[in-house]
Design a protein around this motif. Structure first.
Motif, PDB file in Angstrom:
ATOM      1  N   SER A  20       0.868  -1.166   0.000  1.00 40.25           N
ATOM      2  CA  SER A  20       0.000   0.000   0.000  1.00 40.25           C
ATOM      3  C   SER A  20       0.909   1.221   0.000  1.00 40.25           C
ATOM      4  CB  SER A  20      -0.927   0.003   1.232  1.00 40.25           C
ATOM      5  OG  SER A  20      -1.870   1.048   1.137  1.00 40.25           O
ATOM      6  N   GLY A  21       0.312   2.388   0.034  1.00 39.48           N
ATOM      7  CA  GLY A  21       1.127   3.589   0.072  1.00 39.48           C
ATOM      8  C   GLY A  21       0.448   4.769  -0.598  1.00 39.48           C
ATOM      9  N   ILE A  22       1.152   5.892  -0.609  1.00 40.10           N
ATOM     10  CA  ILE A  22       0.654   7.116  -1.224  1.00 40.10           C
ATOM     11  C   ILE A  22       1.795   7.684  -2.061  1.00 40.10           C
ATOM     12  CG2 ILE A  22      -0.376   9.396  -0.828  1.00 40.10           C
ATOM     13  CD1 ILE A  22      -1.271   8.349   1.919  1.00 40.10           C
ATOM     14  N   PRO A  23       1.791   7.425  -3.360  1.00 41.34           N
ATOM     15  CA  PRO A  23       2.919   7.844  -4.198  1.00 41.34           C
ATOM     16  C   PRO A  23       3.261   9.323  -4.101  1.00 41.34           C
ATOM     17  CG  PRO A  23       1.515   6.310  -5.399  1.00 41.34           C
ATOM     18  CD  PRO A  23       0.801   6.626  -4.113  1.00 41.34           C
ATOM     19  N   SER A  24       2.256  10.181  -3.944  1.00 45.56           N
ATOM     20  CA  SER A  24       2.521  11.619  -3.928  1.00 45.56           C
ATOM     21  C   SER A  24       3.332  12.062  -2.721  1.00 45.56           C
ATOM     22  CB  SER A  24       1.200  12.396  -3.966  1.00 45.56           C
ATOM     23  OG  SER A  24       0.413  12.106  -2.813  1.00 45.56           O
ATOM     24  N   THR A  25       3.325  11.281  -1.653  1.00 48.30           N
ATOM     25  CA  THR A  25       4.091  11.641  -0.451  1.00 48.30           C
ATOM     26  C   THR A  25       5.332  10.766  -0.285  1.00 48.30           C
ATOM     27  OG1 THR A  25       2.930  10.117   1.040  1.00 48.30           O
ATOM     28  CG2 THR A  25       1.930  12.283   0.685  1.00 48.30           C
ATOM     29  N   GLY A  26       5.488   9.778  -1.160  1.00 46.51           N
ATOM     30  CA  GLY A  26       6.631   8.878  -1.044  1.00 46.51           C
ATOM     31  C   GLY A  26       6.458   7.807   0.016  1.00 46.51           C
ATOM     32  N   LEU A  27       5.229   7.650   0.537  1.00 48.25           N
ATOM     33  CA  LEU A  27       4.973   6.595   1.527  1.00 48.25           C
ATOM     34  C   LEU A  27       4.728   5.279   0.798  1.00 48.25           C
ATOM     35  CD1 LEU A  27       4.248   5.445   4.339  1.00 48.25           C
ATOM     36  CD2 LEU A  27       1.909   6.268   3.976  1.00 48.25           C
ATOM     37  N   ALA A  28       5.538   4.281   1.115  1.00 45.46           N
ATOM     38  CA  ALA A  28       5.359   2.943   0.558  1.00 45.46           C
ATOM     39  C   ALA A  28       5.472   1.941   1.686  1.00 45.46           C
ATOM     40  CB  ALA A  28       6.417   2.653  -0.510  1.00 45.46           C
ATOM     41  N   LEU A  29       4.616   0.937   1.682  1.00 51.49           N
ATOM     42  CA  LEU A  29       4.675  -0.065   2.748  1.00 51.49           C
ATOM     43  C   LEU A  29       4.278  -1.430   2.227  1.00 51.49           C
ATOM     44  CD1 LEU A  29       1.648  -1.016   3.977  1.00 51.49           C
ATOM     45  CD2 LEU A  29       1.657   1.334   4.771  1.00 51.49           C
ATOM     46  N   TYR A  30       4.756  -2.429   2.943  1.00 53.69           N
ATOM     47  CA  TYR A  30       4.385  -3.815   2.696  1.00 53.69           C
ATOM     48  C   TYR A  30       3.940  -4.430   4.012  1.00 53.69           C
ATOM     49  CZ  TYR A  30       6.190  -4.009  -2.066  1.00 53.69           C
ATOM     50  OH  TYR A  30       6.378  -3.816  -3.415  1.00 53.69           O
ATOM     51  N   THR A  31       2.850  -5.182   3.932  1.00 52.72           N
ATOM     52  CA  THR A  31       2.350  -5.939   5.080  1.00 52.72           C
ATOM     53  C   THR A  31       2.435  -7.430   4.766  1.00 52.72           C
ATOM     54  OG1 THR A  31       0.865  -4.253   5.974  1.00 52.72           O
ATOM     55  CG2 THR A  31       0.284  -6.540   6.402  1.00 52.72           C
ATOM     56  N   ALA A  32       2.915  -8.201   5.729  1.00 47.53           N
ATOM     57  CA  ALA A  32       2.995  -9.650   5.586  1.00 47.53           C
ATOM     58  C   ALA A  32       2.155 -10.318   6.663  1.00 47.53           C
ATOM     59  CB  ALA A  32       4.449 -10.116   5.695  1.00 47.53           C
ATOM     60  N   ILE A 184      -4.258 -13.232   0.407  1.00 43.82           N
ATOM     61  CA  ILE A 184      -3.706 -11.996  -0.136  1.00 43.82           C
ATOM     62  C   ILE A 184      -4.691 -10.851   0.090  1.00 43.82           C
ATOM     63  CG2 ILE A 184      -3.103 -10.781  -2.267  1.00 43.82           C
ATOM     64  CD1 ILE A 184      -0.866 -12.501  -1.412  1.00 43.82           C
ATOM     65  N   GLN A 185      -5.970 -11.105  -0.074  1.00 45.36           N
ATOM     66  CA  GLN A 185      -6.976 -10.072   0.157  1.00 45.36           C
ATOM     67  C   GLN A 185      -7.004  -9.659   1.628  1.00 45.36           C
ATOM     68  OE1 GLN A 185     -10.821 -10.885  -1.806  1.00 45.36           O
ATOM     69  NE2 GLN A 185      -9.711 -12.309  -3.144  1.00 45.36           N
ATOM     70  N   MET A 186      -6.767 -10.608   2.512  1.00 43.63           N
ATOM     71  CA  MET A 186      -6.684 -10.274   3.934  1.00 43.63           C
ATOM     72  C   MET A 186      -5.478  -9.377   4.191  1.00 43.63           C
ATOM     73  SD  MET A 186      -7.643 -14.114   5.232  1.00 43.63           S
ATOM     74  CE  MET A 186      -7.513 -13.880   6.988  1.00 43.63           C
ATOM     75  N   ALA A 187      -4.357  -9.697   3.550  1.00 44.83           N
ATOM     76  CA  ALA A 187      -3.166  -8.857   3.683  1.00 44.83           C
ATOM     77  C   ALA A 187      -3.430  -7.457   3.142  1.00 44.83           C
ATOM     78  CB  ALA A 187      -1.986  -9.495   2.957  1.00 44.83           C
ATOM     79  N   ASP A 188      -4.230  -7.369   2.081  1.00 44.08           N
ATOM     80  CA  ASP A 188      -4.540  -6.072   1.465  1.00 44.08           C
ATOM     81  C   ASP A 188      -5.282  -5.149   2.432  1.00 44.08           C
ATOM     82  OD1 ASP A 188      -5.096  -4.333  -1.108  1.00 44.08           O
ATOM     83  OD2 ASP A 188      -7.046  -4.629  -0.147  1.00 44.08           O
ATOM     84  N   VAL A 189      -6.300  -5.662   3.104  1.00 43.93           N
ATOM     85  CA  VAL A 189      -7.068  -4.798   4.006  1.00 43.93           C
ATOM     86  C   VAL A 189      -6.231  -4.386   5.211  1.00 43.93           C
ATOM     87  CG1 VAL A 189      -8.178  -6.636   5.368  1.00 43.93           C
ATOM     88  CG2 VAL A 189      -9.347  -4.459   5.042  1.00 43.93           C
ATOM     89  N   VAL A 190      -5.324  -5.252   5.655  1.00 43.22           N
ATOM     90  CA  VAL A 190      -4.425  -4.878   6.750  1.00 43.22           C
ATOM     91  C   VAL A 190      -3.450  -3.802   6.281  1.00 43.22           C
ATOM     92  CG1 VAL A 190      -2.633  -5.686   8.325  1.00 43.22           C
ATOM     93  CG2 VAL A 190      -4.635  -7.110   7.894  1.00 43.22           C
ATOM     94  N   ALA A 191      -2.881  -3.985   5.084  1.00 46.83           N
ATOM     95  CA  ALA A 191      -1.930  -3.007   4.552  1.00 46.83           C
ATOM     96  C   ALA A 191      -2.592  -1.643   4.377  1.00 46.83           C
ATOM     97  CB  ALA A 191      -1.363  -3.495   3.222  1.00 46.83           C
ATOM     98  N   HIS A 192      -3.816  -1.633   3.884  1.00 47.45           N
ATOM     99  CA  HIS A 192      -4.523  -0.362   3.677  1.00 47.45           C
ATOM    100  C   HIS A 192      -4.778   0.341   5.009  1.00 47.45           C
ATOM    101  CE1 HIS A 192      -6.799   2.426   1.246  1.00 47.45           C
ATOM    102  NE2 HIS A 192      -7.852   2.302   2.040  1.00 47.45           N
ATOM    103  N   SER A 193      -5.116  -0.437   6.029  1.00 47.81           N
ATOM    104  CA  SER A 193      -5.336   0.150   7.358  1.00 47.81           C
ATOM    105  C   SER A 193      -4.025   0.669   7.944  1.00 47.81           C
ATOM    106  CB  SER A 193      -5.950  -0.900   8.290  1.00 47.81           C
ATOM    107  OG  SER A 193      -7.176  -1.369   7.781  1.00 47.81           O
TER     108      SER A 193
END
Length: 224
Positions: A20-32, A184-193
């Motif tokens: 997940s992340g916000i490209p305009s601010t340079g925030l990038a993250l990965y959740t496992a 993977i979808q479970m990881a997605d909702v965690v990453a977005h949060s």
């Protein structure tokens, strides 16, 4: 959807990874999301129970792909219906509750912030995740496999794996399309949060506390 990915190697855990992340601010993250070998069926059973509930209460098909960014923004008409945003928020929080209630699941989120080049930010965040997981596995003397959202075209995962050379993660991540994997979808909702726990965008103020509230056993996102 609803089955675990078969990994043809002896490992103690499989980590299901999304970004997940916000490209305009340079925030990038990965959740496992780490699932011990042999425990995926019970996790998926709890997830299927939730999806059955969504179908009964909101008419959301059981095989509808949960992509948090689109779903929470009100995009998409699952099953031809358009759930109200407040109902979408409730469903996402219920999903986090189900994930947080699984004693076998472990969660690791690593992020970077402030880099102007989005590709470099993603690379740094993924490298940080890989190093963090490898340290954790070294402490427990275990090995793990990685499964990440993708269609097989992303070279980043193989390149970073070769660069880092994690001793306890023997092979680079396997790319699997999210619509085929509930985990993977479970990881997605965690990453977005997790993203909103860090970014705290005003338009997503309602999400700022979701990560800590619904995933109380998960460590806070770690900056690399």
């Amino acid at each position: 959807m609803g089955t675990a990915i078969k990994i043809d190697q002896p490992v103690d855990h499989t980590f299901y990874v999304d970004e997940s992340g916000i490209p305009s601010t340079g925030l990038a993250l990965y959740t496992a999301l780490g699932v011990p070998t042999g425990r995926a069926p019970e996790v998926l059973r709890a997830w299927r129970d939730l999806r059955n509930q969504w179908y009964c209460e909101y008419g959301v098909p059981k095989d509808f792909e949960l992509h948090a960014t689109n779903f929470l923004s009100g995009r998409g008409r699952p099953g031809g219906r358009n759930p109200a945003k407040i109902d979408r928020y409730r469903m996402a929080q219920a999903a986090l509750d189900v994930i947080g209630a699984q004693p076998s699941i472990s969660i690791v989120t690593v992020y970077t912030e402030g880099l102007e080049h989005w590709g470099r930010a993603k690379r740094q965040a993924y490298e940080g995740l890989l190093r963090r997981l490898d340290r954790r596995l070294a402490e427990s003397g275990e090995r793990a496999a990685l499964v990440v959202d993708g269609d097989g075209s992303e070279h980043l995962y193989e390149e970073v794996h070769q660069q880092v050379g994690p001793r306890h993660i023997p092979f680079a991540a396997t790319e699997v399309p999210a619509h085929t994997s509930a985990l993977i979808q479970m990881a997605d909702v965690v990453a977005h949060s997790a993203c909103q726990a860090i970014a705290r965008q005003h338009s997503r103020r309602f999400m700022w506390g979701w990560y800590s509230r619904h995933l109380p056993k998960a460590p806070a996102p770690e900056r690399c």
